[in-house]
Design an enzyme around this catalytic site. Structure first.
Site, PDB file in Angstrom:
ATOM      1  NE  ARG A  46      -2.941   0.379   3.335  1.00  0.00           N
ATOM      2  CZ  ARG A  46      -2.271   0.600   4.465  1.00  0.00           C
ATOM      3  NH1 ARG A  46      -1.560   1.708   4.624  1.00  0.00           N
ATOM      4  NH2 ARG A  46      -2.314  -0.275   5.443  1.00  0.00           N
ATOM      5  CE1 TYR A  98     -16.585  10.583 -16.162  1.00  0.00           C
ATOM      6  CE2 TYR A  98     -16.159  10.599 -13.810  1.00  0.00           C
ATOM      7  CZ  TYR A  98     -16.512   9.920 -14.960  1.00  0.00           C
ATOM      8  OH  TYR A  98     -16.793   8.592 -14.894  1.00  0.00           O
ATOM      9  CG  ASP A 170      -9.879  15.303 -15.313  1.00  0.00           C
ATOM     10  OD1 ASP A 170      -9.179  14.725 -16.187  1.00  0.00           O
ATOM     11  OD2 ASP A 170     -10.857  14.768 -14.764  1.00  0.00           O
ATOM     12  CE  LYS A 195     -12.838   7.129 -18.588  1.00  0.00           C
ATOM     13  NZ  LYS A 195     -13.137   8.387 -17.935  1.00  0.00           N
TER      14      LYS A 195
HETATM   15  C1  LIG Z   1     -13.582   8.816 -16.640  1.00  0.00           C
HETATM   16  C2  LIG Z   1     -13.178  10.133 -16.143  1.00  0.00           C
HETATM   17  C3  LIG Z   1     -12.904  10.354 -14.779  1.00  0.00           C
HETATM   18  C4  LIG Z   1     -13.075   9.262 -13.737  1.00  0.00           C
HETATM   19  O1  LIG Z   1     -12.165   8.224 -13.927  1.00  0.00           O
HETATM   20  P1  LIG Z   1     -12.445   6.690 -13.532  1.00  0.00           P
HETATM   21  O2  LIG Z   1     -11.201   6.023 -13.943  1.00  0.00           O
HETATM   22  O3  LIG Z   1     -13.663   6.268 -14.291  1.00  0.00           O
HETATM   23  O4  LIG Z   1     -12.699   6.661 -12.067  1.00  0.00           O
HETATM   24  C5  LIG Z   1     -12.475  11.601 -14.402  1.00  0.00           C
HETATM   25  N1  LIG Z   1     -12.343  12.612 -15.278  1.00  0.00           N
HETATM   26  C6  LIG Z   1     -12.616  12.450 -16.601  1.00  0.00           C
HETATM   27  C7  LIG Z   1     -12.446  13.597 -17.530  1.00  0.00           C
HETATM   28  C8  LIG Z   1     -13.047  11.207 -17.066  1.00  0.00           C
HETATM   29  O5  LIG Z   1     -13.318  11.055 -18.370  1.00  0.00           O
END
Ligand SMILES: *Cc1c(COP(=O)(O)O)cnc(C)c1O
Length: 382
Positions: A46, A98, A170, A195
């Site tokens: 961890r 998001y 982000d 992604k």
């Molecule tokens: C999918 C997404 C998230 C969240 O990520 P997860 O891996 O699904 O928890 C946050 N910000 C953006 C822009 C996203 O497309």
């Protein structure tokens, strides 16, 4: 080293012990301590794991930050970052961030009296007016999901610095290959590694990169204390995915441009949201701060055409949540990602029922056009 090479050789390149060209999957929870109080840098997974650490070093280098941290999902990374704040603090957020990021602020952190205020971060004046003595950070997403609004990262970071606020970006839609917010003045970058970085729709992961030793120490403390760490196997998948990021993003960029132009040429399509268009309101900022326009497009079918029939008419473009994989994915924001937003507000901001979001994959562009063409033909209402 240029980024195309750094993607492959950055962080910890291979395995010193054996010469293996890939970092091994250290599938272990704990580590033998040769003597009391002595270890080889790892005590418990961890706190630290060599495979995860290789990914963390890699993402830190790619984003040009001080340190990186890998989490079990994008939401776990974002949650850990928000844990940097305390009761009474307020975060300014972009108006269509998001859905999950909004949900954790709105439904979880408000219980702990960490507040948020929504602003249109593409308008600097609106941010200025929203700054009060409780604001500690500005949290932005650019481009936004699904309407592709663009925020000037350097301007926001400058304003934030003047007021002693942190800038959090982000960077999921762009990835460090196209956009590096820390170089533009941001303090923290977060990612859904699920992604583009992972890129193959085979793992859920999250990353955070910070620009200072102080933030690194605080975030590592939170990562270890709250425990939402990325497992070794998923860390390996992320490293593997990142190696091909440059070639994938180049293809996402070029395919998206072709598809956006094609959609715009069709009489059945009312509007196409794509920052690569010269008449997109954020085009010049996007061109200044990023190396491309990414693989995301949103478009609206004209009245008399049904989004349901369109989606059902697709042959291989896959209907589903998520984005950024090698395969093209299509989704319907009004009933999926943005369903929790009340109908009237959705209309007002542009998330109408006939709005469709397309994550353009790296397939052959002619095949994509053929699939879209057939689906448009089938979309006409009787
Ligand atoms: C999918 C997404 C998230 C969240 O990520 P997860 O891996 O699904 O928890 C946050 N910000 C953006 C822009 C996203 O497309």
């Amino acid at each position: 080293m240029k980024i195309e090479s750094l993607l492959i050789h950055g962080g910890i390149d291979g395995d010193e012990n054996t010469g293996a060209v890939n970092v091994p999957i250290y599938q272990t929870s704990t580590y033998k301590q040769p003597e009391m109080g002595v270890n080889k840098g790892y005590e418990y997974s961890r706190t630290g794991n060599p495979t995860r650490e290789a990914l963390e070093k890699l993402i830190a280098e790619l984003e040009g930050g001080y340190a990186g941290f890998a989490f079990a999902s994008g939401m776990a990374a974002i949650t850990a970052v928000i844990f940097l704040f305390k009761a009474g603090d307020k975060i300014l957020i972009s108006n269509n961030i998001y859905g999950g990021s909004f949900r954790v602020l709105d439904k979880v952190f408000t219980n702990f009296n960490i507040k948020y205020a929504i602003v249109n971060t593409s308008k600097l004046q609106e941010i200025k007016e929203a700054i009060d003595e409780n604001v500690v950070a500005i949290y932005i997403e650019t481009p936004t999901n699904p309407l592709m609004d663009i925020t000037d990262i350097a301007e926001v970071a400058k304003l934030a610095k003047e007021h002693g606020l942190l800038t959090i970006v982000d960077n999921t839609f762009m990835t460090p290959y196209l956009q590096r917010p820390i170089e533009l003045g941001a303090d923290i970058v977060v990612h859904s590694g699920t992604k583009y970085l992972g890129g193959h729709s085979d793992t859920v992961s999250g990353l955070a990169v910070v620009n200072s030793k102080d933030l690194a120490e605080r975030l590592h403390f939170i990562q270890n204390a709250t425990g939402g760490v990325l497992p070794p196997f998923d860390s390996f998948l992320m490293i593997r995915g990142i190696k091909t990021l440059a070639v994938r993003m180049d293809r996402h960029n070029s395919n998206a441009k072709i598809i956006a132009e094609y959609l715009r040429s069709r009489a059945e399509v009312a509007k196409v949201y794509y920052p690569g268009f010269e008449d997109h309101p954020g085009h010049s900022v996007q061109s200044k701060q990023a190396k491309g326009y990414g693989g995301m497009i949103a478009f609206v079918l004209k009245e008399g055409y049904s989004y349901k029939k369109f989606i059902e008419g697709l042959q291989f473009i896959t209907f589903g949540e998520s984005l950024g994989g090698v395969e093209s994915l299509i989704s319907h924001p009004a009933t999926m990602t943005h369903a929790s937003i009340p109908y009237e507000i959705r209309q007002k901001v542009g998330i109408v029922d006939n709005l469709i979001r397309l994550s353009v994959g790296i397939e052959n562009a002619e095949d994509l056009i053929e699939d879209i063409n057939k689906a448009i033909e089938l979309a006409k209402e009787e």
